[in-house]
Motif scaffolding. Structure first.
Motif, PDB file in Angstrom:
ATOM      1  N   PRO A  18       0.807  -1.224   0.000  1.00  0.00           N
ATOM      2  CA  PRO A  18       0.000   0.000   0.000  1.00  0.00           C
ATOM      3  C   PRO A  18       0.841   1.275   0.000  1.00  0.00           C
ATOM      4  CG  PRO A  18      -0.083  -1.019   2.148  1.00  0.00           C
ATOM      5  CD  PRO A  18       0.669  -1.950   1.244  1.00  0.00           C
ATOM      6  N   GLN A  19       2.050   1.209   0.530  1.00  0.00           N
ATOM      7  CA  GLN A  19       2.922   2.386   0.512  1.00  0.00           C
ATOM      8  C   GLN A  19       4.348   1.913   0.348  1.00  0.00           C
ATOM      9  OE1 GLN A  19       2.569   4.385   4.322  1.00  0.00           O
ATOM     10  NE2 GLN A  19       4.706   4.170   4.727  1.00  0.00           N
ATOM     11  N   SER A  20       5.162   2.748  -0.276  1.00  0.00           N
ATOM     12  CA  SER A  20       6.567   2.377  -0.433  1.00  0.00           C
ATOM     13  C   SER A  20       7.446   3.488   0.114  1.00  0.00           C
ATOM     14  CB  SER A  20       6.904   2.099  -1.898  1.00  0.00           C
ATOM     15  OG  SER A  20       6.739   3.251  -2.687  1.00  0.00           O
ATOM     16  N   TYR A  21       8.642   3.104   0.497  1.00  0.00           N
ATOM     17  CA  TYR A  21       9.625   4.054   1.009  1.00  0.00           C
ATOM     18  C   TYR A  21      10.872   3.928   0.147  1.00  0.00           C
ATOM     19  CZ  TYR A  21      13.045   6.308   3.939  1.00  0.00           C
ATOM     20  OH  TYR A  21      14.028   7.137   4.392  1.00  0.00           O
ATOM     21  N   VAL A  22      11.316   5.024  -0.421  1.00  0.00           N
ATOM     22  CA  VAL A  22      12.531   5.062  -1.235  1.00  0.00           C
ATOM     23  C   VAL A  22      13.655   5.587  -0.364  1.00  0.00           C
ATOM     24  CG1 VAL A  22      13.652   6.098  -3.247  1.00  0.00           C
ATOM     25  CG2 VAL A  22      11.216   5.488  -3.347  1.00  0.00           C
ATOM     26  N   GLY A  23      14.790   4.919  -0.400  1.00  0.00           N
ATOM     27  CA  GLY A  23      15.926   5.363   0.393  1.00  0.00           C
ATOM     28  C   GLY A  23      17.240   5.152  -0.319  1.00  0.00           C
ATOM     29  N   VAL A  24      18.277   5.762   0.228  1.00  0.00           N
ATOM     30  CA  VAL A  24      19.642   5.626  -0.272  1.00  0.00           C
ATOM     31  C   VAL A  24      20.500   5.189   0.904  1.00  0.00           C
ATOM     32  CG1 VAL A  24      21.625   6.850  -1.254  1.00  0.00           C
ATOM     33  CG2 VAL A  24      19.312   7.431  -1.999  1.00  0.00           C
ATOM     34  N   SER A  25      21.421   4.263   0.648  1.00  0.00           N
ATOM     35  CA  SER A  25      22.285   3.768   1.704  1.00  0.00           C
ATOM     36  C   SER A  25      23.642   3.408   1.111  1.00  0.00           C
ATOM     37  CB  SER A  25      21.669   2.531   2.348  1.00  0.00           C
ATOM     38  OG  SER A  25      22.485   2.020   3.373  1.00  0.00           O
ATOM     39  N   THR A  26      24.656   3.458   1.928  1.00  0.00           N
ATOM     40  CA  THR A  26      25.966   2.992   1.486  1.00  0.00           C
ATOM     41  C   THR A  26      26.129   1.500   1.732  1.00  0.00           C
ATOM     42  OG1 THR A  26      26.950   3.591   3.605  1.00  0.00           O
ATOM     43  CG2 THR A  26      27.091   5.221   1.830  1.00  0.00           C
ATOM     44  N   SER A  27      25.201   0.907   2.463  1.00  0.00           N
ATOM     45  CA  SER A  27      25.250  -0.528   2.731  1.00  0.00           C
ATOM     46  C   SER A  27      23.837  -1.068   2.911  1.00  0.00           C
ATOM     47  CB  SER A  27      26.054  -0.809   3.996  1.00  0.00           C
ATOM     48  OG  SER A  27      25.958  -2.172   4.339  1.00  0.00           O
ATOM     49  N   LEU A  28      23.542  -2.162   2.248  1.00  0.00           N
ATOM     50  CA  LEU A  28      22.247  -2.821   2.449  1.00  0.00           C
ATOM     51  C   LEU A  28      22.267  -3.720   3.679  1.00  0.00           C
ATOM     52  CD1 LEU A  28      21.312  -3.788  -1.213  1.00  0.00           C
ATOM     53  CD2 LEU A  28      20.431  -1.895   0.150  1.00  0.00           C
ATOM     54  N   LEU A  29      23.431  -3.887   4.281  1.00  0.00           N
ATOM     55  CA  LEU A  29      23.546  -4.749   5.459  1.00  0.00           C
ATOM     56  C   LEU A  29      23.085  -4.074   6.740  1.00  0.00           C
ATOM     57  CD1 LEU A  29      27.025  -6.340   4.717  1.00  0.00           C
ATOM     58  CD2 LEU A  29      24.773  -7.398   4.456  1.00  0.00           C
ATOM     59  N   ASP A  30      22.990  -2.770   6.752  1.00  0.00           N
ATOM     60  CA  ASP A  30      22.658  -2.027   7.969  1.00  0.00           C
ATOM     61  C   ASP A  30      21.371  -1.232   7.760  1.00  0.00           C
ATOM     62  OD1 ASP A  30      22.872  -0.963  10.492  1.00  0.00           O
ATOM     63  OD2 ASP A  30      24.217   0.648   9.875  1.00  0.00           O
ATOM     64  N   MET A  31      20.275  -1.935   7.482  1.00  0.00           N
ATOM     65  CA  MET A  31      19.031  -1.257   7.155  1.00  0.00           C
ATOM     66  C   MET A  31      17.857  -1.681   8.034  1.00  0.00           C
ATOM     67  SD  MET A  31      19.273  -1.116   3.017  1.00  0.00           S
ATOM     68  CE  MET A  31      17.525  -0.935   2.963  1.00  0.00           C
ATOM     69  N   GLU A  32      18.106  -2.202   9.209  1.00  0.00           N
ATOM     70  CA  GLU A  32      17.011  -2.657  10.060  1.00  0.00           C
ATOM     71  C   GLU A  32      16.092  -1.515  10.473  1.00  0.00           C
ATOM     72  OE1 GLU A  32      18.249  -5.222  13.208  1.00  0.00           O
ATOM     73  OE2 GLU A  32      19.723  -6.180  11.921  1.00  0.00           O
ATOM     74  N   TRP A  33      16.561  -0.297  10.368  1.00  0.00           N
ATOM     75  CA  TRP A  33      15.775   0.872  10.757  1.00  0.00           C
ATOM     76  C   TRP A  33      14.600   1.132   9.835  1.00  0.00           C
ATOM     77  CZ3 TRP A  33      15.551   4.317   6.852  1.00  0.00           C
ATOM     78  CH2 TRP A  33      16.542   4.226   5.884  1.00  0.00           C
ATOM     79  N   ILE A  34      14.513   0.496   8.659  1.00  0.00           N
ATOM     80  CA  ILE A  34      13.427   0.822   7.731  1.00  0.00           C
ATOM     81  C   ILE A  34      12.051   0.564   8.339  1.00  0.00           C
ATOM     82  CG2 ILE A  34      14.815   0.549   5.645  1.00  0.00           C
ATOM     83  CD1 ILE A  34      13.536  -2.174   5.210  1.00  0.00           C
ATOM     84  N   ALA A  35      11.952  -0.343   9.305  1.00  0.00           N
ATOM     85  CA  ALA A  35      10.661  -0.644   9.924  1.00  0.00           C
ATOM     86  C   ALA A  35      10.062   0.575  10.619  1.00  0.00           C
ATOM     87  CB  ALA A  35      10.793  -1.796  10.905  1.00  0.00           C
TER      88      ALA A  35
END
Length: 95
Positions: A18-35
């Motif tokens: 229903p909704q999406s979030y677009v982000g930029v990161s230097t690492s996909l390993l440290d993304m637990e914060w997206i929740a």
């Protein structure tokens, strides 16, 4: 050998898209914060050799409508599979 990746642009969603979030990161390993943004599944990403290129792509994605982003996601991930276990090497709950 390929060019090293130094930036990623990604799309995370909530169940059912229903909704999406677009982000930029230097690492996909440290993304637990997206929740904390109300999304919990990493459903799409692209790697770039330069973070500035990833930011430019993210800007383009942010200007898209949800329907356009949904089409992009479904084009590469038609089952909306959460890709984070593939990135993190385990279930998010265990990471």
């Amino acid at each position: 050998m390929g060019t090293p990746t130094s930036g990623y642009v990604y799309i995370a969603t909530s169940e059912g898209l229903p909704q999406s979030y677009v982000g930029v990161s230097t690492s996909l390993l440290d993304m637990e914060w997206i929740a904390k943004f109300g999304v919990n599944d990493l459903v799409w990403f692209e790697g770039y050799s330069d973070v500035a290129l990833a930011q430019n792509r993210a800007d383009a994605l942010w200007s898209m409508s949800e329907d356009q982003r949904r089409s992009l996601i479904l084009g590469g991930n038609p089952t909306l599979t959460d890709l984070s276990p593939r990135i993190w090497g385990s279930d998010k709950e265990e990471a």
